[in-house]
Motif scaffolding. Structure first.
Motif, short mmCIF file in Angstrom:
data_model
loop_
_atom_site.label_atom_id
_atom_site.label_comp_id
_atom_site.label_asym_id
_atom_site.label_seq_id
_atom_site.Cartn_x
_atom_site.Cartn_y
_atom_site.Cartn_z
N PHE A 16 0.84 -1.21 0.00
CA PHE A 16 0.00 0.00 0.00
C PHE A 16 0.87 1.25 0.00
O PHE A 16 0.58 2.22 -0.73
CB PHE A 16 -0.95 0.02 1.20
N LEU A 17 1.93 1.25 0.78
CA LEU A 17 2.80 2.43 0.86
C LEU A 17 3.50 2.71 -0.47
O LEU A 17 3.88 3.86 -0.73
CB LEU A 17 3.83 2.24 1.97
N ALA A 18 3.62 1.70 -1.31
CA ALA A 18 4.17 1.93 -2.66
C ALA A 18 3.20 2.74 -3.51
O ALA A 18 3.61 3.45 -4.43
CB ALA A 18 4.47 0.59 -3.33
N MET A 19 1.90 2.65 -3.19
CA MET A 19 0.90 3.44 -3.91
C MET A 19 0.71 4.82 -3.28
O MET A 19 0.58 5.81 -3.99
CB MET A 19 -0.45 2.69 -3.91
N ASN A 20 0.72 4.87 -1.96
CA ASN A 20 0.59 6.14 -1.24
C ASN A 20 1.53 6.12 -0.05
O ASN A 20 1.24 5.49 0.97
CB ASN A 20 -0.85 6.38 -0.78
N PRO A 21 2.67 6.79 -0.14
CA PRO A 21 3.64 6.78 0.96
C PRO A 21 3.11 7.39 2.24
O PRO A 21 3.69 7.19 3.31
CB PRO A 21 4.82 7.58 0.40
N ASN A 22 1.98 8.11 2.15
CA ASN A 22 1.37 8.69 3.34
C ASN A 22 0.49 7.69 4.09
O ASN A 22 -0.01 7.99 5.17
CB ASN A 22 0.55 9.93 2.96
N GLY A 23 0.27 6.52 3.49
CA GLY A 23 -0.45 5.46 4.18
C GLY A 23 -1.89 5.77 4.52
O GLY A 23 -2.35 5.45 5.62
N LYS A 24 -2.59 6.40 3.59
CA LYS A 24 -4.00 6.74 3.82
C LYS A 24 -4.83 6.40 2.59
O LYS A 24 -4.34 6.40 1.47
CB LYS A 24 -4.15 8.24 4.14
N VAL A 25 -6.11 6.13 2.84
CA VAL A 25 -7.09 5.97 1.77
C VAL A 25 -7.84 7.30 1.62
O VAL A 25 -7.90 8.08 2.57
CB VAL A 25 -8.08 4.82 2.08
N PRO A 26 -8.37 7.56 0.40
CA PRO A 26 -8.41 6.71 -0.78
C PRO A 26 -7.15 6.85 -1.65
O PRO A 26 -6.44 7.84 -1.57
CB PRO A 26 -9.62 7.24 -1.53
N VAL A 27 -6.98 5.84 -2.49
CA VAL A 27 -6.00 5.89 -3.57
C VAL A 27 -6.74 5.55 -4.86
O VAL A 27 -7.51 4.59 -4.90
CB VAL A 27 -4.85 4.90 -3.35
N LEU A 28 -6.51 6.36 -5.89
CA LEU A 28 -7.06 6.08 -7.22
C LEU A 28 -5.92 5.60 -8.10
O LEU A 28 -4.96 6.34 -8.33
CB LEU A 28 -7.70 7.34 -7.82
N GLN A 29 -6.04 4.38 -8.59
CA GLN A 29 -5.03 3.83 -9.49
C GLN A 29 -5.53 3.99 -10.93
O GLN A 29 -6.63 3.55 -11.27
CB GLN A 29 -4.75 2.37 -9.20
N LEU A 30 -4.72 4.63 -11.75
CA LEU A 30 -5.09 4.88 -13.14
C LEU A 30 -4.78 3.66 -13.99
O LEU A 30 -4.13 2.70 -13.55
CB LEU A 30 -4.35 6.11 -13.65
N GLU A 31 -5.23 3.71 -15.23
CA GLU A 31 -5.08 2.55 -16.12
C GLU A 31 -3.62 2.22 -16.40
O GLU A 31 -3.29 1.06 -16.67
CB GLU A 31 -5.84 2.80 -17.42
N ASP A 32 -2.74 3.22 -16.30
CA ASP A 32 -1.31 2.95 -16.54
C ASP A 32 -0.58 2.47 -15.28
O ASP A 32 0.63 2.28 -15.29
CB ASP A 32 -0.62 4.19 -17.10
N GLY A 33 -1.33 2.28 -14.18
CA GLY A 33 -0.75 1.79 -12.94
C GLY A 33 -0.30 2.88 -11.99
O GLY A 33 0.02 2.58 -10.83
#
Length: 200
Positions: free
Chosen positions: A44-61
């Motif tokens: 999860f931290l690889a997607m958001n280093p702040n460690g919070k939701v929400p995260v929106l992942q785009l089609e390119d990753g």
């Protein structure tokens, strides 16, 4: 297709769910349990280093985080984000207001009551949060005495941002009976044909 990493009961996550429905955009919801520490995993931290939701992942990753930033991204070019600079700035005003003067009180009081069950060690904090939360509701009430939506005559992401936690403010002990214009606005927002509930 977008992927949304979020908690269904979170107002910040609900903003993104509601916006995607208003825009009639398909998405894949990936549930994240914040109480089990799922926002602190390396993945999860690889997607958001702040460690919070929400995260929106785009089609390119690639990933976007911070709920109001995501709202601006999704609403770009739509009816929900004015192009005229003054109105667009007013939208931003309400989004900053939501994050600094509304969410820290109303959402945190709700967290203490709804998620934690009003533990005694946090009751003093809970009571103090009501002062700031009611101040924010009074600011909204004054605006909604003048205009049907927070930025004039049209539903915008300013309304999405503030609807999310205001419509569940009672779950944090707030009594909205003193704010008739806020209650009318809540009903107006919920009447949109593409409206979706927080848990639906």
């Amino acid at each position: 297709m977008y992927k949304v990493y979020g908690d269904y009961q979170s107002g910040n996550c609900y903003k993104i769910k509601l916006m995607l429905h208003l825009l009639d955009l398909p998405y894949d919801w990936q549930p994240v349990d914040i109480l089990k520490g799922e926002t602190e995993t390396p993945e999860f931290l690889a997607m958001n280093p702040n460690g919070k939701v929400p995260v929106l992942q785009l089609e390119d990753g690639s990933c976007l985080w911070e709920s109001n930033a995501i709202l601006n991204f999704l609403a770009e070019g739509s009816e929900f984000l004015p192009s005229e600079p003054r109105l667009r700035t007013q939208v931003l005003q309400w989004q900053f207001f939501e994050q600094y003067s509304h969410e820290p009180y109303i959402a945190v009081a709700r967290f203490i009551q709804f998620y934690l069950g009003l533990p005694e060690p946090r009751m003093d904090e809970y009571r103090k949060l009501h002062k700031g939360g009611n101040k924010a509701l009074k600011v909204m009430e004054r605006q909604l005495e003048v205009t049907p939506y927070l930025v004039g005559e049209r539903y915008s992401i300013a309304d999405v941002a503030l609807y999310a936690y205001t419509h569940v403010a009672h779950e944090g002990g707030f009594d909205l009976s003193a704010y008739p214009k806020v209650r009318e606005w809540l009903a107006r927002v919920a009447q949109h044909p593409r409206h979706v509930a927080m848990v639906d």
